[in-house]
Design a protein around this motif. Sequence first.
Motif, PDB file in Angstrom:
ATOM      1  N   CYS A 175     -55.558  20.424 -37.142  1.00  0.00           N
ATOM      2  CA  CYS A 175     -55.040  21.701 -36.636  1.00  0.00           C
ATOM      3  C   CYS A 175     -55.937  22.891 -36.969  1.00  0.00           C
ATOM      4  N   THR A 208     -52.272  26.480 -33.356  1.00  0.00           N
ATOM      5  CA  THR A 208     -50.935  25.927 -33.112  1.00  0.00           C
ATOM      6  C   THR A 208     -50.713  25.384 -31.706  1.00  0.00           C
ATOM      7  N   LYS A 209     -51.521  25.791 -30.733  1.00  0.00           N
ATOM      8  CA  LYS A 209     -51.226  25.418 -29.346  1.00  0.00           C
ATOM      9  C   LYS A 209     -51.316  23.915 -29.118  1.00  0.00           C
ATOM     10  N   THR A 212     -48.183  22.269 -30.920  1.00  0.00           N
ATOM     11  CA  THR A 212     -46.897  22.500 -30.254  1.00  0.00           C
ATOM     12  C   THR A 212     -46.845  21.814 -28.890  1.00  0.00           C
ATOM     13  N   THR A 213     -47.981  21.800 -28.176  1.00  0.00           N
ATOM     14  CA  THR A 213     -48.014  21.128 -26.875  1.00  0.00           C
ATOM     15  C   THR A 213     -47.822  19.625 -27.039  1.00  0.00           C
ATOM     16  N   GLN A 216     -44.172  18.919 -27.773  1.00  0.00           N
ATOM     17  CA  GLN A 216     -43.343  19.099 -26.578  1.00  0.00           C
ATOM     18  C   GLN A 216     -43.539  17.958 -25.580  1.00  0.00           C
TER      19      GLN A 216
END
Length: 256
Positions: A175, A208-209, A212-213, A216
Amino acid sequence: MGFIAFLKTQFIVHLLIGFVFVVSGLIINFIQLCTLVLWPINKQFYRRVNCRLAYSLWSQLVMLLEWWSGTECTLFSDEATVNTFGKEHVIIILNHNFEIDFLCGWTMTERFGVLGSSKVLAKRELLYVPLIGWTWYFLEIVFCKRKWEEDRDTVIEGLKRLADYPEYMWFLLYCEGTRFTETKHRISMEVAESKGLPKLKYHLLPRTKGFTTAVQCLRGTVSAVYDVTLNFRGNKNPSLLGILYGKKYEADMCVR
């Protein structure tokens, strides 16, 4: 110095190891190319075959770490977590401080039978690198350019394709996005201060993208997120060259 220790320092031996890896890797890549005919017939069989082909290549690198250099990777976790290792799809977030941290991650996946099916979010440039990049292509690794405006659709599409993956899959994410250095840490903490975020002592601010993607897109497929922290005893900074010369390191991996 013993005879085996002497051999580990010899260039001709290193050359032989490299030759075996390259030749076997090219053969594996050719076989993977041939397996493409299986995709329209039986996608899941294609995936299982390529997991085993990838294992035959990655295990050579794990062998260098564990057997050739004798590096010890000690795993710290609770019993309930350990009992699930290799029995579920997971996302793993791992710090990115060291040159060989990917090898330590692969060592953990090998112990629990998911080395061949492990996934990463990789830089697109690696797609064009023979052996590693080509093997990843056949494993449906998600490649990105690190420009979210351009990567968004590609990453989402790639992650959603993995929703029905037949082998237990560990998806490794760094990350921090780049390897830790003092300069990068100073800049990262300046950004943290300007945004009112907590200052981290041993890590860069996470990107973070991607995380988080991934969560999801793989919701309903992934059962857990493993938070892994890796460090080496004695404040050592291990290297691939050190591994090749048979230098032993002691790694600790804490998993939550």
